[in-house]
Design a protein around this motif. Structure first.
Motif, PDB file in Angstrom:
ATOM      1  N   ILE A   4      44.717 -23.427  33.586  1.00  0.00           N
ATOM      2  CA  ILE A   4      46.133 -23.648  33.873  1.00  0.00           C
ATOM      3  C   ILE A   4      46.350 -25.150  33.852  1.00  0.00           C
ATOM      4  N   VAL A   5      47.314 -25.601  33.054  1.00  0.00           N
ATOM      5  CA  VAL A   5      47.661 -27.020  33.008  1.00  0.00           C
ATOM      6  C   VAL A   5      49.038 -27.169  33.635  1.00  0.00           C
ATOM      7  N   ALA A   6      49.101 -27.897  34.743  1.00  0.00           N
ATOM      8  CA  ALA A   6      50.368 -28.144  35.430  1.00  0.00           C
ATOM      9  C   ALA A   6      50.821 -29.565  35.122  1.00  0.00           C
ATOM     10  N   LEU A   7      52.113 -29.739  34.912  1.00  0.00           N
ATOM     11  CA  LEU A   7      52.654 -31.052  34.563  1.00  0.00           C
ATOM     12  C   LEU A   7      53.429 -31.698  35.703  1.00  0.00           C
ATOM     13  N   THR A   8      53.673 -30.958  36.777  1.00  0.00           N
ATOM     14  CA  THR A   8      54.364 -31.504  37.945  1.00  0.00           C
ATOM     15  C   THR A   8      53.588 -31.117  39.192  1.00  0.00           C
ATOM     16  N   ALA A   9      53.816 -31.851  40.267  1.00  0.00           N
ATOM     17  CA  ALA A   9      53.141 -31.553  41.530  1.00  0.00           C
ATOM     18  C   ALA A   9      53.505 -30.149  42.010  1.00  0.00           C
ATOM     19  N   GLU A  10      54.775 -29.785  41.878  1.00  0.00           N
ATOM     20  CA  GLU A  10      55.213 -28.442  42.301  1.00  0.00           C
ATOM     21  C   GLU A  10      54.501 -27.357  41.489  1.00  0.00           C
ATOM     22  N   LEU A  13      50.894 -26.923  42.648  1.00  0.00           N
ATOM     23  CA  LEU A  13      50.784 -26.125  43.869  1.00  0.00           C
ATOM     24  C   LEU A  13      50.971 -24.635  43.575  1.00  0.00           C
ATOM     25  N   ARG A  14      51.946 -24.312  42.745  1.00  0.00           N
ATOM     26  CA  ARG A  14      52.191 -22.909  42.395  1.00  0.00           C
ATOM     27  C   ARG A  14      51.026 -22.334  41.601  1.00  0.00           C
ATOM     28  N   ALA A  15      50.423 -23.163  40.753  1.00  0.00           N
ATOM     29  CA  ALA A  15      49.264 -22.698  39.986  1.00  0.00           C
ATOM     30  C   ALA A  15      48.120 -22.362  40.929  1.00  0.00           C
ATOM     31  N   GLY A  16      47.976 -23.160  41.985  1.00  0.00           N
ATOM     32  CA  GLY A  16      46.945 -22.877  42.973  1.00  0.00           C
ATOM     33  C   GLY A  16      47.173 -21.542  43.644  1.00  0.00           C
ATOM     34  N   ASP A  17      48.434 -21.243  43.947  1.00  0.00           N
ATOM     35  CA  ASP A  17      48.760 -19.950  44.544  1.00  0.00           C
ATOM     36  C   ASP A  17      48.485 -18.812  43.577  1.00  0.00           C
ATOM     37  N   CYS A  22      40.794 -16.459  41.679  1.00  0.00           N
ATOM     38  CA  CYS A  22      40.457 -16.227  40.269  1.00  0.00           C
ATOM     39  C   CYS A  22      39.557 -17.349  39.760  1.00  0.00           C
ATOM     40  N   ALA A  23      38.723 -17.005  38.813  1.00  0.00           N
ATOM     41  CA  ALA A  23      37.847 -18.002  38.188  1.00  0.00           C
ATOM     42  C   ALA A  23      38.612 -18.660  37.050  1.00  0.00           C
ATOM     43  N   VAL A  24      39.490 -19.568  37.423  1.00  0.00           N
ATOM     44  CA  VAL A  24      40.313 -20.263  36.439  1.00  0.00           C
ATOM     45  C   VAL A  24      40.284 -21.755  36.752  1.00  0.00           C
ATOM     46  N   GLU A  25      40.193 -22.546  35.717  1.00  0.00           N
ATOM     47  CA  GLU A  25      40.213 -23.999  35.898  1.00  0.00           C
ATOM     48  C   GLU A  25      41.658 -24.472  35.966  1.00  0.00           C
ATOM     49  N   ARG A  26      41.933 -25.317  36.946  1.00  0.00           N
ATOM     50  CA  ARG A  26      43.280 -25.877  37.089  1.00  0.00           C
ATOM     51  C   ARG A  26      43.237 -27.356  36.763  1.00  0.00           C
ATOM     52  N   LEU A  27      44.157 -27.777  35.902  1.00  0.00           N
ATOM     53  CA  LEU A  27      44.287 -29.184  35.548  1.00  0.00           C
ATOM     54  C   LEU A  27      45.681 -29.644  35.952  1.00  0.00           C
ATOM     55  N   TYR A  28      45.769 -30.854  36.469  1.00  0.00           N
ATOM     56  CA  TYR A  28      47.066 -31.439  36.804  1.00  0.00           C
ATOM     57  C   TYR A  28      47.223 -32.705  35.979  1.00  0.00           C
ATOM     58  N   TRP A  29      48.158 -32.667  35.053  1.00  0.00           N
ATOM     59  CA  TRP A  29      48.463 -33.805  34.205  1.00  0.00           C
ATOM     60  C   TRP A  29      49.869 -34.293  34.559  1.00  0.00           C
TER      61      TRP A  29
END
Length: 75
Positions: A4-10, A13-17, A22-29
Motif C-alpha cells: 500500500i502506497v499512501a501519499l498523505t498522512a491521513e 493512517l487509514r492504510a494502517g487500519d 495483514c502481511a502487507v507492506e505499507r509505504l508513506y510517500w
C-alpha cells in the motif's frame, strides 16, 4: 495486494487500519497537493506534472521498470 502506497498522512493512517493483521507492506510517500497551487492554469498544470514525474521516479526506483507480459493469443 502486497504493498500500500499512501501519499498523505491521513491515507497512511487509514492504510494502517485497512492492513491491520495483514502481511502487507505499507509505504508513506508524502507529497505536496498540486491542487493547492494558487497560480495560473499553467502553474497548476506544472504542479501536477511535477508530482506525476516524482511519483514515476519513486515507482521505478522502488519496483523497477514494468515487466512486459506476452499477449496470449486466442487463435
Amino acid at each position: 495486494f502486497d504493498v500500500i502506497v499512501a501519499l498523505t498522512a491521513e491515507a497512511s493512517l487509514r492504510a494502517g487500519d485497512m492492513a491491520h493483521g495483514c502481511a502487507v507492506e505499507r509505504l508513506y510517500w508524502p507529497t505536496l497537493d498540486p491542487s493547492l497551487n494558487a497560480g495560473s492554469r499553467e502553474g497548476m498544470l506544472d504542479a501536477y506534472r511535477a508530482l506525476r514525474e516524482e511519483l514515476k521516479a519513486r515507482i521505478l526506483q522502488r519496483f523497477g521498470p514494468p515487466i512486459e507480459v506476452a499477449a496470449q493469443g486466442g487463435g
